[in-house]
Design an enzyme around this catalytic site. Structure first.
Site, PDB file in Angstrom:
ATOM      1  CG  ASP A   1      -2.065   0.945   1.157  1.00 59.67           C
ATOM      2  OD1 ASP A   1      -2.337   1.444   0.048  1.00 59.67           O
ATOM      3  OD2 ASP A   1      -2.704   1.192   2.192  1.00 59.67           O
TER       4      ASP A   1
ATOM      5  CD  GLU B   1      -8.660   6.206  -5.175  1.00 58.36           C
ATOM      6  OE1 GLU B   1      -9.622   6.559  -4.474  1.00 58.36           O
ATOM      7  OE2 GLU B   1      -7.708   5.535  -4.719  1.00 58.36           O
TER       8      GLU B   1
ATOM      9  CE  LYS C   1      -7.442   2.145  -4.526  1.00 62.29           C
ATOM     10  NZ  LYS C   1      -6.464   2.477  -3.465  1.00 62.29           N
TER      11      LYS C   1
ATOM     12  CB  THR D   1     -10.945   1.981  -2.879  1.00 60.91           C
ATOM     13  OG1 THR D   1     -10.252   2.220  -1.652  1.00 60.91           O
ATOM     14  CG2 THR D   1     -11.251   3.304  -3.554  1.00 60.91           C
TER      15      THR D   1
ATOM     16  CG  PHE E   1     -10.951   1.040   3.911  1.00 62.19           C
ATOM     17  CD1 PHE E   1     -10.776   0.444   2.673  1.00 62.19           C
ATOM     18  CD2 PHE E   1     -10.551   2.355   4.061  1.00 62.19           C
ATOM     19  CE1 PHE E   1     -10.207   1.128   1.612  1.00 62.19           C
ATOM     20  CE2 PHE E   1      -9.982   3.062   3.002  1.00 62.19           C
ATOM     21  CZ  PHE E   1      -9.808   2.449   1.775  1.00 62.19           C
TER      22      PHE E   1
END
Length: 317
Positions: free
Chosen positions: A17, A94, A130, A154, A176
């Site tokens: 990440d 993203e 994303k 996400t 998450f």
């Protein structure tokens, strides 16, 4: 001597990440994920300085409209292309968070990102687009998946978001952990063990939903605050982990016991969620409402900071 990071790899595919190339080389993940916050951090890394100058010079020469967003897209793809050179799997890039409630604009931006990747010689099977797990983001992903562009959904905090992604045939979702736990810790004033952690329990539930329904969507636990949360999800198909936690796992001797079994089931699937049902069920979860809205705002704020940094740097050209 076995260390926990190597032991974890036997049960879950490890994803970095970060956009830090040094960290990626050091921990040798299969995939890597980025977002506006991580690109902003990477803006100052030595590995990227010549690349940044090269991309911004190209942006200036193009003299295009909305150059700030265009510059962010070019930098994100250029950095992602460098990451793709040092991992065997995929890099996630993203779509701007400010497009989270616009399906058509999200699709258009995804097409642009993929075209930029192809200009860098990175094929679409090495990239995940994303998108935020809003209703509009999920609908955009459904279209993109049919086109052969795989997506990573996400900012996922609710069962409704997960189910809508399963319904849409999304390639990968990132439920998450840490942000869920943060909310409940603040709300209740309690501390949690890894097994009682609300974020861990949420991701375990998403994995159970995926296996029971026999969905092909990959579940990737994300947003960890400590290695206890990571190890409590050993066996989750993928885990995206930040460098400080990768370092702790890589330097701590020990074995890892899988906490989850992901054998696919063939049970009955629920009817696909309608938009109204999705919005209602998501609305019934105060945590999910708060954290989704906060996450979108935070990513957009970091994008604005990145655009300001780019403007300052371009002024020196």
């Amino acid at each position: 001597m076995t260390h926990r990071l190597d032991a974890l790899r036997r049960h879950s595919l490890v994803v970095a990440d970060t956009g830090d190339l040094d960290a990626i080389r050091r921990y040798q993940p299969h995939d890597a994920t980025t977002n506006p916050s991580l690109i902003l951090k990477a803006f100052d890394l030595p590995d990227y300085q010549s690349l940044i100058d090269q991309e911004l010079a190209a942006v200036k020469a193009e003299n295009s409209d909305h150059w700030e967003e265009h510059a962010v897209d070019r930098l994100s793809v250029a950095m992602g292309s460098e990451i793709a050179k040092v991992i065997p799997g995929r890099v996630s890039t993203e779509v701007a968070a400010r497009l989270s409630f616009d399906t058509q604009a999200s699709i258009h931006r995804a097409h642009k990102l993929m075209a930029l990747y192809e200009q860098h010689g990175v094929s679409r099977d090495r990239v995940l687009i994303k998108l935020a797990s809003t209703w509009e983001g999920i609908r955009a992903a459904e279209v993109l998946e049919r086109e052969g562009i795989n997506c990573n959904l996400t900012l996922l905090f609710s069962d409704a978001q997960a189910q809508a992604c399963f319904d849409a045939g999304v390639f990968l979702i990132s439920p998450f952990v840490g942000r869920v736990s943060d909310w409940y810790k603040k709300d209740t004033g309690r501390d949690f063990t890894p097994d009682t952690d609300p974020g861990v329990q949420f991701v375990r539930g998403v994995c159970q939903r995926a296996t029971q329904g026999g969905y092909d969507t990959v579940v990737m636990g994300a947003s960890f605050r400590n290695t206890g949360q990571v190890l409590a999800l050993a066996g989750c198909p993928r885990l995206t982990i930040a460098p400080p936690l990768l370092e702790e796992l890589a330097t701590t001797p020990g074995t890892v016991t899988p906490r989850m079994l992901m054998a696919r089931g063939g049970g009955p699937r629920p009817s696909p969620l309608t938009e109204s049902a999705f919005r209602w069920h998501h609305n019934q979860d105060p945590m999910a409402n708060d954290k989704l809205a906060e996450g979108i705002r935070r990513f957009d704020a970091d994008q604005e900071c990145l655009e300001a940094r780019i403007a300052d740097r371009l002024a020196s050209f």
